[in-house]
Design a protein around this motif. Structure first.
Motif, PDB file in Angstrom:
ATOM      1  N   ASP A   1      -1.745  20.212  52.386  1.00 54.33           N
ATOM      2  CA  ASP A   1      -1.739  22.081  51.575  1.00 54.33           C
ATOM      3  C   ASP A   1      -2.929  22.119  50.781  1.00 54.33           C
ATOM      4  OD1 ASP A   1      -2.524  19.134  49.907  1.00 54.33           O
ATOM      5  OD2 ASP A   1      -0.022  18.841  49.217  1.00 54.33           O
ATOM      6  N   GLY A   2      -3.849  21.313  50.880  1.00 58.70           N
ATOM      7  CA  GLY A   2      -4.926  21.692  50.643  1.00 58.70           C
ATOM      8  C   GLY A   2      -5.641  21.040  49.626  1.00 58.70           C
TER       9      GLY A   2
ATOM     10  N   TYR B   1       2.331  15.210  47.424  1.00 56.15           N
ATOM     11  CA  TYR B   1       1.018  15.899  47.881  1.00 56.15           C
ATOM     12  C   TYR B   1       1.192  15.580  49.578  1.00 56.15           C
ATOM     13  CZ  TYR B   1      -0.162  17.405  43.531  1.00 56.15           C
ATOM     14  OH  TYR B   1      -0.003  17.484  42.657  1.00 56.15           O
ATOM     15  N   LEU B   2       0.271  16.766  50.296  1.00 51.30           N
ATOM     16  CA  LEU B   2      -0.010  16.688  51.709  1.00 51.30           C
ATOM     17  C   LEU B   2      -1.270  17.231  52.516  1.00 51.30           C
ATOM     18  CD1 LEU B   2       3.399  18.735  53.119  1.00 51.30           C
ATOM     19  CD2 LEU B   2       3.338  16.555  53.080  1.00 51.30           C
ATOM     20  N   PRO B   3      -2.101  15.898  51.753  1.00 52.42           N
ATOM     21  CA  PRO B   3      -3.305  15.733  51.681  1.00 52.42           C
ATOM     22  C   PRO B   3      -4.267  16.430  53.451  1.00 52.42           C
ATOM     23  CG  PRO B   3      -2.979  14.032  51.035  1.00 52.42           C
ATOM     24  CD  PRO B   3      -1.726  14.681  52.137  1.00 52.42           C
ATOM     25  N   SER B   4      -5.291  17.834  53.182  1.00 53.15           N
ATOM     26  CA  SER B   4      -5.574  18.346  53.828  1.00 53.15           C
ATOM     27  C   SER B   4      -6.826  17.872  54.649  1.00 53.15           C
ATOM     28  CB  SER B   4      -5.927  19.861  53.719  1.00 53.15           C
ATOM     29  OG  SER B   4      -4.647  20.509  53.521  1.00 53.15           O
ATOM     30  N   THR B   5      -7.434  17.081  53.820  1.00 52.64           N
ATOM     31  CA  THR B   5      -8.663  16.300  54.097  1.00 52.64           C
ATOM     32  C   THR B   5      -8.258  14.524  53.401  1.00 52.64           C
ATOM     33  OG1 THR B   5      -9.707  17.706  53.276  1.00 52.64           O
ATOM     34  CG2 THR B   5     -11.243  15.990  53.359  1.00 52.64           C
ATOM     35  N   ALA B   6      -9.296  13.637  53.977  1.00 48.34           N
ATOM     36  CA  ALA B   6      -8.813  12.436  53.380  1.00 48.34           C
ATOM     37  C   ALA B   6     -10.432  11.938  53.510  1.00 48.34           C
ATOM     38  CB  ALA B   6      -8.691  11.449  54.809  1.00 48.34           C
TER      39      ALA B   6
END
Length: 182
Positions: free
Chosen positions: A101-102, A69-74
């Motif tokens: 990636d959302g 995964y490529l997080p869009s939000t942390a």
């Protein structure tokens, strides 16, 4: 180097990263991650900040999540932001990450291996880790771009206790992604 600073919490997670990448091993948790990233970026001239690529494992907060995964939000999930905000202290507990990636990553200093805790976090996020938010926050404060790359190693339940046996598979997937992209 190549303009990339690879950041990982543990040597095991970065075990297959080729030597051509500058790699920083931060240690586990938000404080260690923020300090290590800040120190590494401080060594660069202000106009020459690298892209920080945080690779690491994460627990899946939903049974159907697996893989990379490529997080869009942390999210900084274990800070009392509502209380602090009500007392008049602004708290930044959500970061938007470019080129994601959302998916949503919840970061906290607690090792999540309890299904009840996992289910509570699942209402706000897809994945959980212990460094991502801190890495992204430190990078931004230091004027560097950041990308989070997480591989699901467990489901943030009792399976998380098997992390030592599972990390090498994740480390291989993370290194392959890195080499393919950069």
């Amino acid at each position: 180097m190549n303009g990339i600073l690879v950041v990982s919490a543990t040597r095991a997670e970065a075990a297959h990263v080729p030597d051509r990448y500058e790699t920083v091993i931060t240690g586990i948790g938000k404080v260690d991650a923020a300090v290590a990233v800040t120190a590494a970026l401080a060594a660069y001239p202000a106009g020459a900040r690298p892209l920080v690529v945080n690779i690491g494992t994460a627990g899946a907060l939903h049974d159907h999540h697996a893989g990379l995964y490529l997080p869009s939000t942390a999210l900084n999930h274990d800070i009392s932001s509502d209380v602090l905000k009500s007392l008049g202290h602004p708290v930044e507990d959500v970061l938007d990450i470019e080129d994601g990636d959302g998916s949503v990553l919840a970061t906290g200093d607690a090792f999540v291996s309890d299904a009840e805790v996992r289910d509570a976090l699942a209402a706000r996020a897809d994945l959980v880790d212990m460094e991502g938010f801190a890495v992204a926050y430190a990078a931004r404060r230091m004027g560097a771009r950041c990308r989070l790359v997480k591989h699901v190693s467990d489901h943030a339940d009792e399976s998380a206790l098997d992390w030592p046996a599972l990390v090498d598979h994740s480390a291989r997937e993370l290194a392959a992604w890195l080499v393919e992209r950069y």
